[in-house]
Design a protein around this motif. Structure first.
Motif, PDB file in Angstrom:
ATOM      1  N   ALA A   1       0.879  -1.273   0.715  1.00 39.89           N
ATOM      2  CA  ALA A   1       0.341   0.376  -0.060  1.00 39.89           C
ATOM      3  C   ALA A   1       0.597   1.381  -0.237  1.00 39.89           C
ATOM      4  CB  ALA A   1      -1.173   0.417   1.141  1.00 39.89           C
ATOM      5  N   ARG A   2       1.990   1.313   0.066  1.00 37.45           N
ATOM      6  CA  ARG A   2       2.970   2.239   0.365  1.00 37.45           C
ATOM      7  C   ARG A   2       3.324   3.118  -1.145  1.00 37.45           C
ATOM      8  NH1 ARG A   2       8.657  -0.143   2.580  1.00 37.45           N
ATOM      9  NH2 ARG A   2       8.555  -1.425   0.428  1.00 37.45           N
ATOM     10  N   HIS A   3       3.277   2.264  -1.988  1.00 38.74           N
ATOM     11  CA  HIS A   3       3.303   2.572  -3.674  1.00 38.74           C
ATOM     12  C   HIS A   3       1.940   2.496  -4.859  1.00 38.74           C
ATOM     13  CE1 HIS A   3       6.965   1.144  -3.077  1.00 38.74           C
ATOM     14  NE2 HIS A   3       6.633  -0.321  -2.501  1.00 38.74           N
ATOM     15  N   MET A   4       1.000   2.385  -3.539  1.00 41.13           N
ATOM     16  CA  MET A   4      -0.278   2.672  -4.309  1.00 41.13           C
ATOM     17  C   MET A   4      -0.878   4.262  -3.710  1.00 41.13           C
ATOM     18  SD  MET A   4      -2.465  -1.216  -2.979  1.00 41.13           S
ATOM     19  CE  MET A   4      -3.766   0.417  -2.712  1.00 41.13           C
ATOM     20  N   VAL A   5      -2.490   4.355  -4.169  1.00 42.37           N
ATOM     21  CA  VAL A   5      -2.905   5.830  -4.547  1.00 42.37           C
ATOM     22  C   VAL A   5      -3.476   5.440  -2.374  1.00 42.37           C
ATOM     23  CG1 VAL A   5      -4.922   7.601  -4.621  1.00 42.37           C
ATOM     24  CG2 VAL A   5      -2.899   6.759  -6.027  1.00 42.37           C
ATOM     25  N   GLY A   6      -3.323   6.303  -2.229  1.00 34.40           N
ATOM     26  CA  GLY A   6      -3.978   6.472  -0.496  1.00 34.40           C
ATOM     27  C   GLY A   6      -3.251   5.524   0.266  1.00 34.40           C
ATOM     28  N   GLY A   7      -2.401   4.961  -0.265  1.00 36.79           N
ATOM     29  CA  GLY A   7      -1.206   4.020   1.023  1.00 36.79           C
ATOM     30  C   GLY A   7      -1.092   4.655   2.409  1.00 36.79           C
ATOM     31  N   LYS A   8      -1.538   6.021   2.686  1.00 32.04           N
ATOM     32  CA  LYS A   8      -0.867   6.552   3.556  1.00 32.04           C
ATOM     33  C   LYS A   8      -2.491   6.433   4.364  1.00 32.04           C
ATOM     34  CE  LYS A   8       2.053  10.070   2.626  1.00 32.04           C
ATOM     35  NZ  LYS A   8       2.477  11.222   2.384  1.00 32.04           N
ATOM     36  N   ARG A   9      -2.905   6.314   4.427  1.00 29.28           N
ATOM     37  CA  ARG A   9      -4.412   6.335   4.584  1.00 29.28           C
ATOM     38  C   ARG A   9      -4.772   4.785   5.420  1.00 29.28           C
ATOM     39  NH1 ARG A   9      -9.541   6.809   1.074  1.00 29.28           N
ATOM     40  NH2 ARG A   9      -9.255   9.367   1.099  1.00 29.28           N
ATOM     41  N   VAL A  10      -4.755   3.134   4.953  1.00 26.84           N
ATOM     42  CA  VAL A  10      -4.211   2.075   5.823  1.00 26.84           C
ATOM     43  C   VAL A  10      -3.019   2.368   6.711  1.00 26.84           C
ATOM     44  CG1 VAL A  10      -3.159  -0.037   4.430  1.00 26.84           C
ATOM     45  CG2 VAL A  10      -4.411   1.082   3.103  1.00 26.84           C
ATOM     46  N   LEU A  11      -1.895   2.582   6.045  1.00 23.04           N
ATOM     47  CA  LEU A  11      -0.714   3.101   7.366  1.00 23.04           C
ATOM     48  C   LEU A  11      -1.932   3.814   8.328  1.00 23.04           C
ATOM     49  CD1 LEU A  11       1.951   2.961   8.455  1.00 23.04           C
ATOM     50  CD2 LEU A  11       2.309   5.392   7.482  1.00 23.04           C
ATOM     51  N   ILE A  12      -2.727   4.851   8.432  1.00 22.93           N
ATOM     52  CA  ILE A  12      -3.048   5.597   9.637  1.00 22.93           C
ATOM     53  C   ILE A  12      -4.345   4.712  10.206  1.00 22.93           C
ATOM     54  CG2 ILE A  12      -4.536   7.296  10.302  1.00 22.93           C
ATOM     55  CD1 ILE A  12      -2.770   8.819   8.005  1.00 22.93           C
ATOM     56  N   SER A  13      -4.680   3.889   9.133  1.00 23.48           N
ATOM     57  CA  SER A  13      -5.777   2.841   9.990  1.00 23.48           C
ATOM     58  C   SER A  13      -4.983   2.163  10.870  1.00 23.48           C
ATOM     59  CB  SER A  13      -6.966   1.987   9.101  1.00 23.48           C
ATOM     60  OG  SER A  13      -6.093   1.827   8.396  1.00 23.48           O
ATOM     61  N   SER A  14      -4.184   0.612  10.127  1.00 24.05           N
ATOM     62  CA  SER A  14      -3.174   0.417  11.071  1.00 24.05           C
ATOM     63  C   SER A  14      -3.203   0.772  12.683  1.00 24.05           C
ATOM     64  CB  SER A  14      -2.393  -0.145   9.525  1.00 24.05           C
ATOM     65  OG  SER A  14      -1.080   0.623  10.087  1.00 24.05           O
ATOM     66  N   ILE A  15      -2.624   1.934  12.638  1.00 35.26           N
ATOM     67  CA  ILE A  15      -1.830   2.543  13.459  1.00 35.26           C
ATOM     68  C   ILE A  15      -3.362   2.642  14.835  1.00 35.26           C
ATOM     69  CG2 ILE A  15      -1.135   4.301  14.721  1.00 35.26           C
ATOM     70  CD1 ILE A  15       0.868   4.885  12.662  1.00 35.26           C
ATOM     71  N   ILE A  16      -4.395   3.181  14.172  1.00 30.45           N
ATOM     72  CA  ILE A  16      -5.752   3.706  14.707  1.00 30.45           C
ATOM     73  C   ILE A  16      -5.563   2.236  15.581  1.00 30.45           C
ATOM     74  CG2 ILE A  16      -7.668   4.040  14.695  1.00 30.45           C
ATOM     75  CD1 ILE A  16      -7.335   6.871  13.423  1.00 30.45           C
ATOM     76  N   THR A  17      -5.651   1.697  14.322  1.00 29.84           N
ATOM     77  CA  THR A  17      -6.186  -0.052  14.540  1.00 29.84           C
ATOM     78  C   THR A  17      -5.632  -0.642  15.482  1.00 29.84           C
ATOM     79  OG1 THR A  17      -7.295  -0.047  12.842  1.00 29.84           O
ATOM     80  CG2 THR A  17      -7.368  -2.486  13.937  1.00 29.84           C
ATOM     81  N   LEU A  18      -4.014  -0.717  16.069  1.00 25.58           N
ATOM     82  CA  LEU A  18      -3.241  -1.257  16.962  1.00 25.58           C
ATOM     83  C   LEU A  18      -3.398  -0.092  17.932  1.00 25.58           C
ATOM     84  CD1 LEU A  18       0.545  -1.235  14.922  1.00 25.58           C
ATOM     85  CD2 LEU A  18      -1.130  -3.456  16.005  1.00 25.58           C
TER      86      LEU A  18
END
Length: 179
Positions: free
Chosen positions: A57-74
């Protein structure tokens, strides 16, 4: 939905039904079981999203959203783990508020499906039921202050969500062919 995904949804639904039935019959340790399972789910889901971010996801458009949701979920998983020392009623009210949030998300998804011409009625009714059920249980939890009652209602909500998952697994999905 492919056959493998349908089978996976059915297995998850059956495990959820069994978990709900176990919670109804295990009144004393029900709060600890609920908190442990929810904590583990949030923690492993956050780890899964973080690995997905690092691999793709870091290479995709909106990949930062995946990072933020992973941190919030953790963070939600760790917050749930820290809530073990708090009173049982507070923990269950927290978990019921998560169900209410799920209901809001279902309603928003149903509105999006309606705009695009998809199936939206089941999602909308499901979201409304989650919100009404969670709101009633939050109010009852504040005034009744009985943790066994909240565990039983939480397990009924789990069983309901499992039946909705079974219903969606057997529903026919549209297949789009590109010509």
């Amino acid at each position: 939905m492919s056959l493998l995904k349908r089978l996976r949804e059915l297995i998850i639904a059956l495990v959820t039904v069994v978990f709900g039935i176990v919670l109804i019959f295990d009144g004393e340790n029900g709060q600890l079981i609920v908190v442990s399972i929810i904590c583990l789910f949030f923690f492993f889901e956050g780890i899964r999203l973080l690995i997905y971010y690092l691999r793709m996801a870091r290479h995709m458009v909106g990949g930062k959203r995946v990072l933020i949701s992973s941190i919030i979920t953790l963070d939600l998983g760790l917050l749930t783990l820290q809530m073990v020392s708090i009173s049982n009623t507070t923990i269950l009210l927290y978990l019921l508020s998560i169900f209410a949030f799920t209901g809001v998300i279902d309603i928003l998804r149903s509105m999006e499906s309606k705009r695009h011409g998809g199936h939206w009625k089941v999602k909308f009714v499901n979201g409304c039921i989650y919100i009404v059920f969670s709101g009633a249980l939050i109010i009852a939890g504040i005034f009744v202050n009985n943790s066994y009652f909240l565990v039983c209602c939480f397990s009924v909500c789990l069983i309901y969500s499992a039946f909705i998952r079974i219903f969606s697994a057997f529903r026919k999905t549209a297949v789009v062919y590109i010509q």
